[in-house]
Write a protein that holds these residues in place. Structure first.
Motif, PDB file in Angstrom:
ATOM      1  N   LYS A  17       0.821  -1.220   0.000  1.00  0.00           N
ATOM      2  CA  LYS A  17       0.000   0.000   0.000  1.00  0.00           C
ATOM      3  C   LYS A  17       0.854   1.270   0.000  1.00  0.00           C
ATOM      4  CE  LYS A  17      -0.689  -0.210   5.041  1.00  0.00           C
ATOM      5  NZ  LYS A  17      -1.702  -0.337   6.105  1.00  0.00           N
ATOM      6  N   ASP A  26      -0.247   5.068  -1.441  1.00  0.00           N
ATOM      7  CA  ASP A  26      -0.942   5.249  -2.722  1.00  0.00           C
ATOM      8  C   ASP A  26      -0.760   6.656  -3.293  1.00  0.00           C
ATOM      9  OD1 ASP A  26      -2.325   4.214  -4.854  1.00  0.00           O
ATOM     10  OD2 ASP A  26      -4.303   4.621  -4.022  1.00  0.00           O
ATOM     11  N   GLN A  27       0.401   7.239  -3.071  1.00  0.00           N
ATOM     12  CA  GLN A  27       0.678   8.567  -3.630  1.00  0.00           C
ATOM     13  C   GLN A  27       0.689   8.486  -5.155  1.00  0.00           C
ATOM     14  OE1 GLN A  27       4.228  10.357  -2.078  1.00  0.00           O
ATOM     15  NE2 GLN A  27       3.759  12.379  -2.878  1.00  0.00           N
ATOM     16  N   TYR A  28       0.102   9.475  -5.783  1.00  0.00           N
ATOM     17  CA  TYR A  28      -0.071   9.536  -7.247  1.00  0.00           C
ATOM     18  C   TYR A  28      -0.910   8.346  -7.756  1.00  0.00           C
ATOM     19  CZ  TYR A  28       3.976  12.590  -6.605  1.00  0.00           C
ATOM     20  OH  TYR A  28       4.844  13.562  -6.162  1.00  0.00           O
ATOM     21  N   GLN A  29      -1.657   7.677  -6.838  1.00  0.00           N
ATOM     22  CA  GLN A  29      -2.470   6.497  -7.187  1.00  0.00           C
ATOM     23  C   GLN A  29      -1.629   5.394  -7.830  1.00  0.00           C
ATOM     24  OE1 GLN A  29      -3.936   9.765  -8.267  1.00  0.00           O
ATOM     25  NE2 GLN A  29      -4.491   9.664  -6.111  1.00  0.00           N
ATOM     26  N   SER A  32      -2.672   1.830  -6.535  1.00  0.00           N
ATOM     27  CA  SER A  32      -3.942   1.421  -7.140  1.00  0.00           C
ATOM     28  C   SER A  32      -3.747   1.049  -8.606  1.00  0.00           C
ATOM     29  CB  SER A  32      -4.972   2.553  -7.029  1.00  0.00           C
ATOM     30  OG  SER A  32      -5.257   2.839  -5.683  1.00  0.00           O
ATOM     31  N   LEU A  33      -2.887   1.803  -9.311  1.00  0.00           N
ATOM     32  CA  LEU A  33      -2.585   1.490 -10.707  1.00  0.00           C
ATOM     33  C   LEU A  33      -1.900   0.125 -10.821  1.00  0.00           C
ATOM     34  CD1 LEU A  33      -2.420   2.242 -13.700  1.00  0.00           C
ATOM     35  CD2 LEU A  33      -0.287   3.468 -13.198  1.00  0.00           C
ATOM     36  N   LYS A 105       3.875  12.620 -11.300  1.00  0.00           N
ATOM     37  CA  LYS A 105       2.767  11.695 -11.521  1.00  0.00           C
ATOM     38  C   LYS A 105       2.828  11.097 -12.924  1.00  0.00           C
ATOM     39  CE  LYS A 105      -2.213  11.113 -11.104  1.00  0.00           C
ATOM     40  NZ  LYS A 105      -3.493  11.696 -10.681  1.00  0.00           N
ATOM     41  N   THR A 109       3.681   7.138 -13.624  1.00  0.00           N
ATOM     42  CA  THR A 109       2.637   6.377 -14.315  1.00  0.00           C
ATOM     43  C   THR A 109       3.174   5.751 -15.596  1.00  0.00           C
ATOM     44  OG1 THR A 109       0.890   7.805 -13.412  1.00  0.00           O
ATOM     45  CG2 THR A 109       0.356   6.518 -15.373  1.00  0.00           C
TER      46      THR A 109
END
Length: 270
Positions: A17, A26-29, A32-33, A105, A109
């Motif tokens: 996490k 979960d920084q910059y999601q 989750s990505l 971000k 990503t």
């Protein structure tokens, strides 16, 4: 780095996490990505700390732990994905994902998506060992029993609340109502209106759509209007309803809400 055959022996991937090179969970999601991309490429991904399936609780070695490492570089963002087993042994390291984007971000990503290309060519498919299949089947039965026992306990609690409510109602004195004109006709009209309203309510079959919130879901209709807020109990497919002495759980292929001895099927889309 182990072979493809070894990866196929693992059923789950647990995503950290919080990655060490970031300041917040979960920084910059990015976490989750990562979960989304693992699911996209055939794995069954879980976020660290969320409720685990019954077979994983029984056998933690069914899962690999996923982490993302940041490489050094002045002009590039470099990320790799590492998978370790239940004994903290390194099982797999992905190819390096890189990005020249300056904004954090966008750079993270792009780099992690490129790193996940290593999994795209694998065509991963879970292939359990015979011993794991036996464990999985026995765990499924055990898990179902746990859910059944928990539902029984919740029903008992609801029944106690129901009896307490009945006791409160019997203690309340009924007000004296004086009817001077055509009492029978008025009562019949009120009853008829109530029956019509109840039939209209029973006839509705609106679909409820589940939207994820902190700790559970909110079920909304097509308006969209929030009809229920439900929260996880730690058991699969069993939820507590906010501000109600009720539970929502899956019975066969259907979702039902049960409260005070009443039971109703719901059309829920997750």
């Amino acid at each position: 780095m182990f072979s493809q055959t070894n990866l196929n022996e693992y059923k789950y991937v647990i995503v950290s996490k919080k990655y060490d090179f970031l300041k917040r969970a979960d920084q910059y999601q990015l976490n989750s990505l990562s979960k989304f991309l693992f699911n996209k490429y055939g794995f069954e991904a879980l976020m660290e700390g969320e409720p685990y399936p019954a077979d994983l609780i029984k056998n933690r070695c069914l899962a690999l732990k996923a982490d993302v490492l940041k490489g050094s570089g002045m002009f590039k963002t470099k990320l790799t994905i590492q998978l370790t087993d239940c004994n903290d042994r390194l099982v797999y390291t992905s190819g390096m994902g890189e990005s020249r984007e300056k904004e954090f971000k966008k750079a993270y990503t792009a780099a992690i998506r490129q790193a996940f290309k290593s999994f795209e060519a694998m065509n991963y498919t879970f292939e359990p060992k015979e011993s794991e299949e036996v464990v999985s089947n026995s765990t499924s039965i055990s898990g179902n029993n746990e859910v059944t026992d928990e539902i029984k306990k919740l029903k008992q609690e609801i029944e106690v609340l129901k009896n307490d409510k009945k006791a409160e109602i019997t203690e309340v004195k009924k007000p004296v109502v004086t009817i001077t004109e055509k009492p029978t006709q008025k009562v019949e009209v009120v009853k008829a209106e109530k029956v019509v309203k109840e039939k209209l309510i029973e006839g509705t079959s609106n679909v409820l759509y589940a939207q994820e919130i902190d700790g559970g879901f909110q079920l909304v209709d097509s308006s969209p209007k929030v009809i229920y807020k439900i929260f996880k109990t730690g058991l699969s497919n069993v939820y507590l309803v906010e501000d109600q002495s009720a539970i929502i759980y899956k019975e066969g292929d259907n979702w039902v809400i049960e409260s005070y001895g009443s039971k109703q099927e719901l059309n829920v889309k997750f």
